[in-house]
Design an enzyme around this catalytic site. Structure first.
Site, PDB file in Angstrom:
ATOM      1  N   ARG A 161     -56.524  -0.503  26.982  1.00 18.61           N
ATOM      2  CA  ARG A 161     -56.748   0.205  25.713  1.00 18.61           C
ATOM      3  C   ARG A 161     -56.453   1.688  25.850  1.00 18.61           C
ATOM      4  NH1 ARG A 161     -61.017  -3.851  25.350  1.00 18.61           N
ATOM      5  NH2 ARG A 161     -61.814  -2.767  27.163  1.00 18.61           N
ATOM      6  N   ASP A 181     -49.633  -2.072  36.039  1.00 19.40           N
ATOM      7  CA  ASP A 181     -50.807  -2.862  35.634  1.00 19.40           C
ATOM      8  C   ASP A 181     -50.475  -4.317  35.925  1.00 19.40           C
ATOM      9  OD1 ASP A 181     -52.763  -4.378  34.240  1.00 19.40           O
ATOM     10  OD2 ASP A 181     -53.132  -2.704  32.887  1.00 19.40           O
ATOM     11  N   CYS A 240     -59.688  10.193  34.269  1.00 20.66           N
ATOM     12  CA  CYS A 240     -60.677  10.175  33.185  1.00 20.66           C
ATOM     13  C   CYS A 240     -61.214   8.759  33.036  1.00 20.66           C
ATOM     14  CB  CYS A 240     -60.036  10.617  31.861  1.00 20.66           C
ATOM     15  SG  CYS A 240     -59.614  12.353  31.847  1.00 20.66           S
ATOM     16  N   ALA A 241     -61.079   7.948  34.102  1.00 26.48           N
ATOM     17  CA  ALA A 241     -61.542   6.550  34.011  1.00 26.48           C
ATOM     18  C   ALA A 241     -62.910   6.419  34.665  1.00 26.48           C
ATOM     19  CB  ALA A 241     -60.524   5.628  34.647  1.00 26.48           C
ATOM     20  N   ASP A 266     -62.632  13.984  35.120  1.00 28.80           N
ATOM     21  CA  ASP A 266     -63.723  13.900  34.146  1.00 28.80           C
ATOM     22  C   ASP A 266     -64.871  13.064  34.719  1.00 28.80           C
ATOM     23  OD1 ASP A 266     -64.978  14.166  31.552  1.00 28.80           O
ATOM     24  OD2 ASP A 266     -64.427  12.078  31.160  1.00 28.80           O
ATOM     25  N   GLU A 271     -72.461  11.013  39.874  1.00 23.86           N
ATOM     26  CA  GLU A 271     -72.572  11.891  38.698  1.00 23.86           C
ATOM     27  C   GLU A 271     -74.019  12.285  38.484  1.00 23.86           C
ATOM     28  OE1 GLU A 271     -70.546  10.041  35.419  1.00 23.86           O
ATOM     29  OE2 GLU A 271     -68.624  10.183  36.407  1.00 23.86           O
ATOM     30  N   HIS A 289     -67.873  14.196  32.549  1.00 21.98           N
ATOM     31  CA  HIS A 289     -67.772  12.870  31.918  1.00 21.98           C
ATOM     32  C   HIS A 289     -67.818  12.995  30.390  1.00 21.98           C
ATOM     33  CE1 HIS A 289     -68.572   8.332  32.728  1.00 21.98           C
ATOM     34  NE2 HIS A 289     -67.895   8.495  31.601  1.00 21.98           N
ATOM     35  N   GLY A 291     -65.129  12.177  28.333  1.00 24.09           N
ATOM     36  CA  GLY A 291     -64.080  11.399  27.670  1.00 24.09           C
ATOM     37  C   GLY A 291     -64.499  10.826  26.329  1.00 24.09           C
ATOM     38  N   ALA A 292     -65.721  10.344  26.259  1.00 26.67           N
ATOM     39  CA  ALA A 292     -66.171   9.686  25.015  1.00 26.67           C
ATOM     40  C   ALA A 292     -67.030  10.611  24.165  1.00 26.67           C
ATOM     41  CB  ALA A 292     -66.964   8.441  25.376  1.00 26.67           C
TER      42      ALA A 292
HETATM   43  P1  NAD Z   1     -59.220  -1.835  29.575  1.00 29.28           P
HETATM   44  O1  NAD Z   1     -59.959  -2.960  30.184  1.00 29.28           O
HETATM   45  O2  NAD Z   1     -58.719  -1.957  28.191  1.00 29.28           O
HETATM   46  O3  NAD Z   1     -57.980  -1.448  30.496  1.00 29.28           O
HETATM   47  C1  NAD Z   1     -58.023  -1.435  31.877  1.00 29.28           C
HETATM   48  C2  NAD Z   1     -56.662  -1.876  32.379  1.00 29.28           C
HETATM   49  O4  NAD Z   1     -56.647  -1.740  33.792  1.00 29.28           O
HETATM   50  C3  NAD Z   1     -56.363  -3.323  32.071  1.00 29.28           C
HETATM   51  O5  NAD Z   1     -55.140  -3.447  31.370  1.00 29.28           O
HETATM   52  C4  NAD Z   1     -56.278  -3.975  33.433  1.00 29.28           C
HETATM   53  O6  NAD Z   1     -55.297  -4.986  33.471  1.00 29.28           O
HETATM   54  C5  NAD Z   1     -55.889  -2.810  34.313  1.00 29.28           C
HETATM   55  N1  NAD Z   1     -56.198  -2.994  35.712  1.00 29.28           N
HETATM   56  C6  NAD Z   1     -57.233  -3.667  36.274  1.00 29.28           C
HETATM   57  N2  NAD Z   1     -57.134  -3.611  37.618  1.00 29.28           N
HETATM   58  C7  NAD Z   1     -56.021  -2.898  37.892  1.00 29.28           C
HETATM   59  C8  NAD Z   1     -55.396  -2.482  39.093  1.00 29.28           C
HETATM   60  N3  NAD Z   1     -55.886  -2.815  40.283  1.00 29.28           N
HETATM   61  N4  NAD Z   1     -54.278  -1.733  39.013  1.00 29.28           N
HETATM   62  C9  NAD Z   1     -53.764  -1.407  37.812  1.00 29.28           C
HETATM   63  N5  NAD Z   1     -54.297  -1.784  36.634  1.00 29.28           N
HETATM   64  C10 NAD Z   1     -55.427  -2.500  36.684  1.00 29.28           C
HETATM   65  O7  NAD Z   1     -60.189  -0.576  29.712  1.00 29.28           O
HETATM   66  P2  NAD Z   1     -60.117   0.761  28.852  1.00 29.28           P
HETATM   67  O8  NAD Z   1     -60.996   0.612  27.668  1.00 29.28           O
HETATM   68  O9  NAD Z   1     -58.705   1.137  28.684  1.00 29.28           O
HETATM   69  O10 NAD Z   1     -60.831   1.777  29.857  1.00 29.28           O
HETATM   70  C11 NAD Z   1     -60.136   2.205  31.011  1.00 29.28           C
HETATM   71  C12 NAD Z   1     -61.054   3.010  31.926  1.00 29.28           C
HETATM   72  O11 NAD Z   1     -61.486   4.190  31.253  1.00 29.28           O
HETATM   73  C13 NAD Z   1     -62.341   2.289  32.309  1.00 29.28           C
HETATM   74  O12 NAD Z   1     -62.653   2.613  33.641  1.00 29.28           O
HETATM   75  C14 NAD Z   1     -63.383   2.896  31.397  1.00 29.28           C
HETATM   76  O13 NAD Z   1     -64.671   2.796  31.908  1.00 29.28           O
HETATM   77  C15 NAD Z   1     -62.896   4.323  31.358  1.00 29.28           C
HETATM   78  N6  NAD Z   1     -63.346   5.119  30.219  1.00 29.28           N
HETATM   79  C16 NAD Z   1     -63.840   6.353  30.500  1.00 29.28           C
HETATM   80  C17 NAD Z   1     -64.259   7.154  29.465  1.00 29.28           C
HETATM   81  C18 NAD Z   1     -64.815   8.509  29.770  1.00 29.28           C
HETATM   82  O14 NAD Z   1     -65.741   8.931  29.114  1.00 29.28           O
HETATM   83  N7  NAD Z   1     -64.270   9.203  30.720  1.00 29.28           N
HETATM   84  C19 NAD Z   1     -64.186   6.703  28.150  1.00 29.28           C
HETATM   85  C20 NAD Z   1     -63.648   5.429  27.909  1.00 29.28           C
HETATM   86  C21 NAD Z   1     -63.203   4.653  28.961  1.00 29.28           C
HETATM   87  C1  MLT Z   2     -67.356   4.541  28.689  1.00 31.44           C
HETATM   88  O1  MLT Z   2     -67.270   3.787  29.650  1.00 31.44           O
HETATM   89  O2  MLT Z   2     -67.433   4.121  27.528  1.00 31.44           O
HETATM   90  C2  MLT Z   2     -67.338   5.993  28.925  1.00 31.44           C
HETATM   91  O3  MLT Z   2     -67.420   6.299  30.247  1.00 31.44           O
HETATM   92  C3  MLT Z   2     -68.230   6.801  28.063  1.00 31.44           C
HETATM   93  C4  MLT Z   2     -69.694   6.761  28.321  1.00 31.44           C
HETATM   94  O4  MLT Z   2     -70.152   6.722  29.436  1.00 31.44           O
HETATM   95  O5  MLT Z   2     -70.421   6.752  27.350  1.00 31.44           O
END
Ligand code: NAD
Ligand code: MLT
Length: 548
Positions: A161, A181, A240-241, A266, A271, A289, A291-292
């Site tokens: 996503r 991916d 930012c993951a 991020d 943390e 942190h 991102g959201a």
């Molecule tokens: P998602 O599940 O939609 O996407 C993750 C993708 O990673 C998937 O397409 C999956 O196939 C791929 N993946 C899994 N293992 C893999 C690997 N070894 N190598 C390469 N790709 C791989 O998740 P998302 O909603 O896109 O969120 C992505 C990340 O961002 C998550 O870690 C989530 O927690 C983080 N996130 C952080 C914040 C923040 O506040 N910083 C906000 C939202 C999401």
């Molecule tokens: C999430 O995984 O949705 C983000 O890291 C944001 C949060 O922690 O709220």
């Protein structure tokens, strides 16, 4: 309207504990239905003590929902994560305990993607350092010379996503986007206009690398010393993951050696990161942190998680259960009669297994129309299989539900298989369970099959290959025997003489004089003594009383 909300609250009073900040809109929604306590400063020990009194726990990433906490949650039915990442929740333990874990995965996708792009531009143009320098009274133009992103290669690890949204935005900045991916098809990447490369190819060709995978056992330290060595000189890295996807010590070393020109973080392995050399480095820009952390994402995440938690507590279909199959509410009408049949078949199968035996295999087969159902479609068989397994295991184990049935079967060493075919004789759809036991009667197979007459009338139509037509309700006496005179009569006589009324009877046989099965629907239970008497009738092999 208010009166109705209060009425609903008293009828079903549920208790929800919220331990991380979520937006007021979500809390308001929850309060229409449940008693809600907000406790943002609970220690681990306090949470462990308090959790026993709640039906639901709602967290963001701050609260660590560990095995200990989940085990103390004796009343917990659902854990809600306002956001996407569930790496702070022990989903495995929750699943074993039959506790649903729900999240709101789409709520903050755009905010997270925008944050990654903001980090990209801050990193390339050194904005945070320039800002701090000017505010401290300096005018340092040369020192803060940056690089353009236009025309550069932007490497994405994890094209889900957030990754896809980041890709689109990076392309809009004139960057050439490549990604790795392993779970995304070339077709999907083509749709996004992205070259899907191997992991090492992304590492070695990108000028900027942005991480967007979840944190799992497989992605922990996905980027470490070896990976930094494969990267281009002067690469810039964005995370930012999740902290932990990137090895922070290895990043620090790669910056010191001059291999990595800069990093934007991020998220951190711990943390808040506290005293950290990495955080203090000039080449590193950091946010706590965030991102959201936008008004929009927080509002959407809080409302979405309130909806999910309420649905789970009301036993309604839940869209974003991390550990359960989702079936849309509008499809439930079609699937419900099959779930009723499935529960009966599971219960019937369970009662046919002798106490001294253990189950080795649980094979489910779908034939005819139901055998052509696709996952996610009208009659999604995955949920039907879980229903059969749940009712089967519930006969032996307490606390089995739709969430933990598969895990319990696995832990008990039971192999579950599902087979499907569009072919079937005599019925439009046929569902059957074949159990194979081990210990004592190793390899013994027992089959029961059922169908729906009309739209919603469940029937047992086959037992161990013998055609019957029995209504799966109340008490059923299943007798296997040799098809000879003076078997059926004496059995009926014994029951009649003991005051047991026979409501229905079905006999199925292979051939005249061969093995046969008799199914008697009786109006009351049949004692062990009567069963013993029936077993003594000549040519009876076995008698089993089941209650459905
Ligand atoms: P998602 O599940 O939609 O996407 C993750 C993708 O990673 C998937 O397409 C999956 O196939 C791929 N993946 C899994 N293992 C893999 C690997 N070894 N190598 C390469 N790709 C791989 O998740 P998302 O909603 O896109 O969120 C992505 C990340 O961002 C998550 O870690 C989530 O927690 C983080 N996130 C952080 C914040 C923040 O506040 N910083 C906000 C939202 C999401
Ligand atoms: C999430 O995984 O949705 C983000 O890291 C944001 C949060 O922690 O709220």
């Amino acid at each position: 309207m208010k009166a109705k909300a209060n009425e609903e609250k008293t009828e079903t009073t549920k208790r929800v504990l919220v331990t991380d900040y979520i937006s007021e809109e979500g809390i308001k929604k929850l309060r229409e239905f449940a008693e809600v306590d907000i406790e943002l400063e609970l220690s681990k020990a306090d949470l462990k003590e308090r959790i026993a009194g709640y039906d639901a726990l709602i967290v963001r990433s701050g609260t660590k929902v560990t095995k200990e906490i989940i085990e103390a949650g004796v009343r917990l039915k659902v854990i809600g994560r306002a956001g996407v990442g569930v790496d702070n929740i022990d989903v495995e333990t929750a699943t074993e305990k039959g506790i649903m874990v729900v999240n709101s995965p789409e709520a903050n996708t755009i905010s997270a993607a925008e944050h990654a792009i903001a980090m990209l531009l801050c990193l390339s143009r050194k904005i945070p350092a320039a800002n701090a320098s000017l505010k401290s009274g300096k005018w340092e133009r040369k020192k803060h010379t940056g690089v353009e992103v236009n025309g550069k290669v932007f490497g994405i690890i994890g094209l889900g996503r957030v990754g896809s949204e980041v890709a689109e935005r990076a392309a809009g900045l004139g960057m050439r986007v490549v990604a790795y991916d392993p779970f995304i098809s070339q077709e999907r990447a083509r749709e996004l206009g992205i070259a899907l490369l191997r992991f090492t190819e992304v590492l070695s060709t990108a000028d900027f690398i942005s991480l967007h995978t979840p944190l799992t056992k497989d992605t922990h330290h996905l980027i470490g010393k070896k990976e930094f060595e494969l990267m281009k000189d002067d690469v810039r890295v964005i995370n930012c993951a999740r902290g932990g996807i990137l090895d922070e010590d290895a990043l620090g070393d790669a910056i010191k050696s001059g291999k990595v020109a800069g990093a934007a973080l991020d998220v951190f392995e711990h943390e808040p990161p506290g005293e950290s050399e990495l955080v203090q480095m000039e080449e590193v820009i950091v946010t706590p942190h965030l991102g959201a952390s936008t008004e929009e994402a927080q509002r959407v995440a809080a409302v979405a998680i309130a909806d999910e938690v309420m649905a789970a507590l009301k036993n309604k279909p839940v869209r974003n259960a991390v550990n359960m199959i989702y079936v849309a509410e509008e499809l439930m009408d079609a699937i419900n009669p099959y779930l009723v049949l499935a529960e009966k078949l599971g219960r019937l199968s369970a009662q046919r297994i002798p106490k001294s035996s253990r189950l080795e295999q649980f094979d489910v087969s779908y034939e005819g129309e139901i055998g052509m159902a696709r996952a996610g479609a009208g009659k999604d068989t995955r949920l039907i299989t879980v229903a059969m397994l749940k009712s089967f295991l519930s006969w032996f184990i307490d606390g089995v539900n739709y969430v933990n049935a598969g895990t319990i079967a696995k832990k008990s060493g039971i192999k579950v298989t599902e087979s499907k075919t569009g072919d079937v004789e005599n019925f439009s759809s046929l569902i059957s369970i074949t159990t194979t036991t081990r210990i004592e009667e190793a390899g013994k197979k027992r089959t029961v099959a059922g169908t729906l007459f009309g739209k919603d009338d469940p029937r047992i139509v086959n037992i161990d290959g013998f055609r019957v037509d029995a209504s799966p309700s109340g008490y059923m006496l299943i007798c296997s025997f040799l098809d000879k005179p003076r078997v059926i009569g004496p059995v009926c006589m014994i029951l009649g003489d003991r005051g047991i009324n026979i409501a229905g009877m079905q006999v199925g046989r292979e051939k005249t004089g061969g093995e046969a099965v008799m199914v008697l629907n009786v109006d009351s239970s049949v004692s062990e003594a009567i069963i013993k008497e029936i077993k003594e009738v000549k040519n009876i092999f076995d008698v089993k009383l089941v209650k459905l």
